[in-house]
Structure formats: C-alpha cells, structure tokens
Design a protein around this motif. Structure first.
Motif, PDB file in Angstrom:
ATOM      1  N   GLN A 195       0.842  -1.190   0.000  1.00  0.00           N
ATOM      2  CA  GLN A 195       0.000   0.000   0.000  1.00  0.00           C
ATOM      3  C   GLN A 195       0.873   1.235   0.000  1.00  0.00           C
ATOM      4  N   ALA A 196       0.698   2.030  -1.033  1.00  0.00           N
ATOM      5  CA  ALA A 196       1.417   3.292  -1.144  1.00  0.00           C
ATOM      6  C   ALA A 196       0.536   4.421  -0.604  1.00  0.00           C
ATOM      7  N   PRO A 197       1.135   5.520  -0.191  1.00  0.00           N
ATOM      8  CA  PRO A 197       0.343   6.645   0.332  1.00  0.00           C
ATOM      9  C   PRO A 197      -0.706   7.110  -0.678  1.00  0.00           C
ATOM     10  N   GLY A 198      -1.944   7.217  -0.228  1.00  0.00           N
ATOM     11  CA  GLY A 198      -3.014   7.704  -1.087  1.00  0.00           C
ATOM     12  C   GLY A 198      -3.530   6.708  -2.097  1.00  0.00           C
ATOM     13  N   LYS A 199      -3.037   5.465  -2.026  1.00  0.00           N
ATOM     14  CA  LYS A 199      -3.474   4.447  -2.984  1.00  0.00           C
ATOM     15  C   LYS A 199      -4.105   3.267  -2.262  1.00  0.00           C
ATOM     16  N   GLN A 200      -4.878   2.492  -3.013  1.00  0.00           N
ATOM     17  CA  GLN A 200      -5.482   1.294  -2.441  1.00  0.00           C
ATOM     18  C   GLN A 200      -4.433   0.203  -2.280  1.00  0.00           C
ATOM     19  N   ARG A 201      -4.672  -0.647  -1.308  1.00  0.00           N
ATOM     20  CA  ARG A 201      -3.796  -1.790  -1.122  1.00  0.00           C
ATOM     21  C   ARG A 201      -3.960  -2.744  -2.306  1.00  0.00           C
ATOM     22  N   GLU A 202      -2.860  -3.315  -2.766  1.00  0.00           N
ATOM     23  CA  GLU A 202      -2.923  -4.198  -3.920  1.00  0.00           C
ATOM     24  C   GLU A 202      -2.087  -5.451  -3.681  1.00  0.00           C
ATOM     25  N   LYS A 203      -2.522  -6.541  -4.294  1.00  0.00           N
ATOM     26  CA  LYS A 203      -1.765  -7.780  -4.214  1.00  0.00           C
ATOM     27  C   LYS A 203      -0.538  -7.673  -5.108  1.00  0.00           C
ATOM     28  N   VAL A 204       0.588  -8.090  -4.582  1.00  0.00           N
ATOM     29  CA  VAL A 204       1.834  -8.078  -5.341  1.00  0.00           C
ATOM     30  C   VAL A 204       2.115  -9.463  -5.913  1.00  0.00           C
ATOM     31  N   SER A 234      15.172  -4.365 -10.040  1.00  0.00           N
ATOM     32  CA  SER A 234      14.817  -3.222 -10.898  1.00  0.00           C
ATOM     33  C   SER A 234      13.731  -2.375 -10.249  1.00  0.00           C
ATOM     34  N   LEU A 235      13.933  -2.043  -9.010  1.00  0.00           N
ATOM     35  CA  LEU A 235      12.915  -1.296  -8.282  1.00  0.00           C
ATOM     36  C   LEU A 235      12.707   0.099  -8.869  1.00  0.00           C
ATOM     37  N   LYS A 236      11.461   0.514  -8.860  1.00  0.00           N
ATOM     38  CA  LYS A 236      11.075   1.820  -9.389  1.00  0.00           C
ATOM     39  C   LYS A 236      10.490   2.668  -8.259  1.00  0.00           C
ATOM     40  N   PRO A 237      10.485   3.983  -8.413  1.00  0.00           N
ATOM     41  CA  PRO A 237       9.845   4.823  -7.399  1.00  0.00           C
ATOM     42  C   PRO A 237       8.388   4.420  -7.143  1.00  0.00           C
ATOM     43  N   ASP A 238       7.697   3.930  -8.169  1.00  0.00           N
ATOM     44  CA  ASP A 238       6.300   3.500  -8.000  1.00  0.00           C
ATOM     45  C   ASP A 238       6.164   2.265  -7.116  1.00  0.00           C
ATOM     46  N   ASP A 239       7.261   1.579  -6.849  1.00  0.00           N
ATOM     47  CA  ASP A 239       7.215   0.412  -5.957  1.00  0.00           C
ATOM     48  C   ASP A 239       7.261   0.823  -4.485  1.00  0.00           C
ATOM     49  N   THR A 240       7.506   2.090  -4.232  1.00  0.00           N
ATOM     50  CA  THR A 240       7.562   2.587  -2.862  1.00  0.00           C
ATOM     51  C   THR A 240       6.216   2.379  -2.171  1.00  0.00           C
ATOM     52  N   ALA A 241       6.248   1.665  -1.047  1.00  0.00           N
ATOM     53  CA  ALA A 241       5.012   1.329  -0.338  1.00  0.00           C
ATOM     54  C   ALA A 241       5.364   0.590   0.943  1.00  0.00           C
ATOM     55  N   VAL A 242       4.361   0.395   1.774  1.00  0.00           N
ATOM     56  CA  VAL A 242       4.494  -0.546   2.879  1.00  0.00           C
ATOM     57  C   VAL A 242       4.083  -1.912   2.344  1.00  0.00           C
ATOM     58  N   TYR A 243       4.951  -2.883   2.527  1.00  0.00           N
ATOM     59  CA  TYR A 243       4.702  -4.237   2.043  1.00  0.00           C
ATOM     60  C   TYR A 243       4.269  -5.125   3.209  1.00  0.00           C
ATOM     61  N   TYR A 244       3.176  -5.843   2.986  1.00  0.00           N
ATOM     62  CA  TYR A 244       2.605  -6.696   4.016  1.00  0.00           C
ATOM     63  C   TYR A 244       2.699  -8.169   3.611  1.00  0.00           C
ATOM     64  N   CYS A 245       3.202  -8.961   4.502  1.00  0.00           N
ATOM     65  CA  CYS A 245       3.169 -10.410   4.316  1.00  0.00           C
ATOM     66  C   CYS A 245       1.789 -10.910   4.728  1.00  0.00           C
ATOM     67  N   THR A 246       1.273 -11.864   3.977  1.00  0.00           N
ATOM     68  CA  THR A 246      -0.043 -12.404   4.282  1.00  0.00           C
ATOM     69  C   THR A 246      -0.030 -13.927   4.195  1.00  0.00           C
ATOM     70  N   PHE A 286       9.881  -9.016  -9.927  1.00  0.00           N
ATOM     71  CA  PHE A 286       9.766  -9.582  -8.583  1.00  0.00           C
ATOM     72  C   PHE A 286       9.618 -11.100  -8.678  1.00  0.00           C
ATOM     73  N   THR A 287      10.155 -11.787  -7.685  1.00  0.00           N
ATOM     74  CA  THR A 287      10.017 -13.239  -7.612  1.00  0.00           C
ATOM     75  C   THR A 287       9.634 -13.634  -6.198  1.00  0.00           C
ATOM     76  N   ILE A 288       8.542 -14.390  -6.090  1.00  0.00           N
ATOM     77  CA  ILE A 288       8.126 -14.906  -4.791  1.00  0.00           C
ATOM     78  C   ILE A 288       8.565 -16.361  -4.688  1.00  0.00           C
ATOM     79  N   ALA A 323       1.159  -9.575  -9.728  1.00  0.00           N
ATOM     80  CA  ALA A 323       0.532  -8.394 -10.296  1.00  0.00           C
ATOM     81  C   ALA A 323       1.249  -8.053 -11.593  1.00  0.00           C
ATOM     82  N   HIS A 324       0.502  -7.528 -12.540  1.00  0.00           N
ATOM     83  CA  HIS A 324       1.094  -7.201 -13.836  1.00  0.00           C
ATOM     84  C   HIS A 324       2.252  -6.225 -13.700  1.00  0.00           C
ATOM     85  N   SER A 325       2.140  -5.317 -12.743  1.00  0.00           N
ATOM     86  CA  SER A 325       3.143  -4.252 -12.599  1.00  0.00           C
ATOM     87  C   SER A 325       4.502  -4.766 -12.117  1.00  0.00           C
TER      88      SER A 325
END
Length: 122
Positions: free
Chosen positions: A39-48, A84-96, A67-69, A60-62
């Motif tokens: 989840q990035a600031p001001g954005k909805q949480r999304e599955k990675v 190859s991290l991008k500024p758009d990857d900036t977020a809090v990452y949650y393990c689920t 990324f490799t899980i 996720a397509h993005s």
C-alpha cells in the motif's frame, strides 16, 4: 492463529534490489498459500504476489519479470525478491497468509503481518 514476521525493507536507489522475508508460525496447517500485498500513500492496497504450498505463483502485472516470490516450506518462510525497483514500488509491504486455488490466481489472505517499508528513491 498464524503469526507473520517480516524483515528486509529499506531504502534503495531506483534500479536496485531488495529481498523481503516473512516467517510464519502458529497454525500453519490452516493455510495453503502466502503472499505479499503493498500500500502506497493515497493508494489502495494491492496484491503483489502469491504462492501456494504446491509452488504455484501469481503476480501483479506491474511487477511481473522484476519480482520473484518463493517459499521454504521446511521453515515456513516466504521471500519476495525485488529487482529493478522503481519509485512507483515505494510502499508498505505486508506479508499475508491464507487460502488460494491451485494456481494461486484466486488468493484470499486471512492473516497479515505488521508491514515493512520499501522506498525506491534517489
């Protein structure tokens, strides 16, 4: 209950790499999949990405191709290698942890970690 403890976030320059890890404990048999959300600031949480106990993965397509899980079933640990991290990857990452179909496409997380900050910035 399943407890999740994440590690590995931090600050990296665009184009760099980070690896997140998540150790699960508790009633592991109550789940068949683990994954990462962000989840990035001001954005909805999304599955990675998600991975089933059988090793099927879904992304996720993005993040496809960057990324490799992966998971270590013996140690109940899941990893997210981020390249190859991008500024758009900036977020809090949650393990689920939760349930998914055999392909990992339909993933329903039930348990959440506390989150770890990933920042890609120069």
């Amino acid at each position: 209950q399943v407890q999740l403890v994440e590690a590995g976030g931090g600050l990296v320059q665009p184009g760099g790499s980070l690896r997140l890890s998540c150790a699960a404990s508790g009633k592991i048999r109550s789940i068949n999949a683990m994954g990462w959300y962000r989840q990035a600031p001001g954005k909805q949480r999304e599955k990675v990405a998600a991975i089933t106990s059988g090793g099927s993965t879904n992304y996720a397509h993005s993040v496809k191709g960057r990324f490799t899980i992966s998971r270590d079933n013996a140690n109940n640990t899941v990893y997210l290698q981020m390249n190859s991290l991008k500024p758009d990857d900036t977020a809090v990452y949650y393990c689920t942890a939760g349930w998914a179909d055999n392909s990992g496409t339909y993933y329903n997380p039930r348990y959440w970690g506390q989150g770890t900050q990933v920042t890609a910035s120069s």
